[in-house]
Scaffold this active site. Structure first.
Site, PDB file in Angstrom:
ATOM      1  N   SER A 299      -1.627 -66.048 -75.193  1.00 24.77           N
ATOM      2  CA  SER A 299      -0.884 -66.108 -73.931  1.00 24.77           C
ATOM      3  C   SER A 299      -1.043 -64.840 -73.103  1.00 24.77           C
ATOM      4  O   SER A 299      -0.528 -64.763 -71.990  1.00 24.77           O
ATOM      5  CB  SER A 299       0.602 -66.346 -74.212  1.00 24.77           C
ATOM      6  OG  SER A 299       1.134 -65.284 -74.986  1.00 24.77           O
TER       7      SER A 299
ATOM      8  N   HIS B 128      -5.078 -71.526 -72.811  1.00 24.09           N
ATOM      9  CA  HIS B 128      -3.671 -71.230 -73.086  1.00 24.09           C
ATOM     10  C   HIS B 128      -2.819 -72.472 -72.865  1.00 24.09           C
ATOM     11  O   HIS B 128      -2.508 -72.841 -71.740  1.00 24.09           O
ATOM     12  CB  HIS B 128      -3.183 -70.083 -72.198  1.00 24.09           C
ATOM     13  CG  HIS B 128      -1.725 -69.788 -72.383  1.00 24.09           C
ATOM     14  ND1 HIS B 128      -0.877 -69.521 -71.334  1.00 24.09           N
ATOM     15  CD2 HIS B 128      -0.955 -69.751 -73.502  1.00 24.09           C
ATOM     16  CE1 HIS B 128       0.340 -69.317 -71.796  1.00 24.09           C
ATOM     17  NE2 HIS B 128       0.322 -69.459 -73.105  1.00 24.09           N
TER      18      HIS B 128
ATOM     19  N   GLU C  22      -4.108 -73.281 -69.224  1.00 19.29           N
ATOM     20  CA  GLU C  22      -4.817 -72.286 -68.430  1.00 19.29           C
ATOM     21  C   GLU C  22      -6.161 -71.989 -69.095  1.00 19.29           C
ATOM     22  O   GLU C  22      -6.200 -71.581 -70.259  1.00 19.29           O
ATOM     23  CB  GLU C  22      -3.997 -71.003 -68.329  1.00 19.29           C
ATOM     24  CG  GLU C  22      -2.672 -71.176 -67.597  1.00 19.29           C
ATOM     25  CD  GLU C  22      -1.826 -69.914 -67.644  1.00 19.29           C
ATOM     26  OE1 GLU C  22      -1.836 -69.164 -66.664  1.00 19.29           O
ATOM     27  OE2 GLU C  22      -1.149 -69.687 -68.675  1.00 19.29           O
TER      28      GLU C  22
ATOM     29  N   ASN D  75       2.492 -66.967 -67.354  1.00 23.61           N
ATOM     30  CA  ASN D  75       3.383 -65.971 -67.953  1.00 23.61           C
ATOM     31  C   ASN D  75       3.758 -64.870 -66.971  1.00 23.61           C
ATOM     32  O   ASN D  75       4.854 -64.313 -67.044  1.00 23.61           O
ATOM     33  CB  ASN D  75       2.752 -65.368 -69.210  1.00 23.61           C
ATOM     34  CG  ASN D  75       3.267 -66.034 -70.470  1.00 23.61           C
ATOM     35  OD1 ASN D  75       4.406 -66.478 -70.522  1.00 23.61           O
ATOM     36  ND2 ASN D  75       2.434 -66.109 -71.484  1.00 23.61           N
TER      37      ASN D  75
END
Length: 306
Positions: free
Chosen positions: A118, A139, A151, A190
């Site tokens: 991540s 991700h 992602e 994130n």
């Protein structure tokens, strides 16, 4: 068709395996030992049964989905025939570098090494490899079998052909891929999530509102709206003149802190790590934990059906 192997049986590993098997593809999962594998099997069975209880898959499908997942403790055997490896190991750069180095010794040169990290960058993970061009990020978001976003992160040396294959596979397993063209810590999702978390910590520590009320403010406003319109579309709908004016007078007053706040530092230092330790910002007994996990899964399943 890609031959897929997942390295890791933890929260993300077994959930990604379920997503792949649910899309009618066989998948091999590598675990360190039989205990890890047994825990992963229990997790997959539990998640598949919840899908059945919510009328997403029928009872016959549950068995078929589980049968598509093969487990092994033989790393070389799991990797040798794979064309697409998804790494879901702990977030330790050196560990991932060593793992990819081992995999390179037993895999074909066109086997994709995709990391579910991540935050760690594909370029850093590929640093010691002879073929860094096949390393990229995929991700998935937790829980991986319910959240559609993946992602795809391009490293400095990642070749476009491998990105194309990754995108094709994500679409094939019913995910919505986005491409992160430029490596940046935290990628897209994130960074947005932790920008919100930083401001939430600031509001709490400044005495503006309680933890519970800050959570409620997100759940009952932007949390619902953002499921339909992201930040840019929301701004367009609200009027860019208005959003510019609000940006001008709120940005100077918002937190720009460069590290975690005292409240979370104190909790971590005391061993209060959240649900997994029984206490964090909230008290987590078994019944509350079960209730919240079930509520979250049912809400995500509603979105999945939609």
């Amino acid at each position: 068709m890609e031959k897929i192997t997942i390295i890791g049986t933890g929260t993300m590993g077994h959930s990604i395996a379920l997503a792949i098997a649910w899309a009618d593809l066989p998948v091999t999962v590598y675990g360190l030992d039989d205990v890890e594998i047994e825990n992963a099997i229990k997790g997959i069975e539990s998640k598949a049964n919840v899908l059945n209880e919510n009328n997403v898959i029928d009872e016959g499908q549950v068995e078929k989905v589980i049968d598509r997942i093969r487990f092994t403790t033989d790393l070389e055997g799991a990797a040798t025939d794979a064309t697409f490896i998804i790494e879901a190991a702990p977030e330790i750069l050196e560990l991932k570098q060593d793992l990819f180095k081992k995999l390179e010794e037993c895999c074909a040169t066109d086997t994709i090494f995709a990391s579910n990290s991540s935050s760690l960058l594909p370029t850093d993970m590929a640093k010691n490899l002879r073929h860094p061009e096949r390393v990229l990020g995929t991700h998935f978001w937790n829980p991986a079998h319910l959240l559609p976003l993946v992602e795809i992160i391009k490293g400095e040396k990642t070749e476009s052909a491998f990105i194309d294959r990754a995108r094709e596979l994500m679409v094939r397993i019913d995910k919505q891929p986005i491409l992160v063209n430029k490596e940046v810590v935290g990628f897209v999702g994130n960074r947005l999530q932790f920008a919100l978390f930083r401001e939430a910590q600031y509001l709490y520590e400044s005495g503006v509102a309680s933890i519970e009320d800050i959570d409620t403010a997100v759940e009952l406003s932007i949390g619902r709206r953002l499921g339909i319109t992201g930040p840019f579309m929301t701004a367009d709908l609200g009027g860019l003149d208005i959003f510019k004016a609000i940006s001008d007078y709120t940005f100077p007053d918002m937190s720009n802190k460069k590290d975690a706040f005292d409240s979370i530092n104190q909790l971590v230092e005391a061993g209060n790590l959240g649900e997994k330790s029984g206490k964090g910002y909230y008290e987590w007994n078994k019944s509350f934990s079960k209730e919240m996990k079930q509520e979250r899964e049912e809400e995500l399943i509603c979105w999945l059906k939609k």
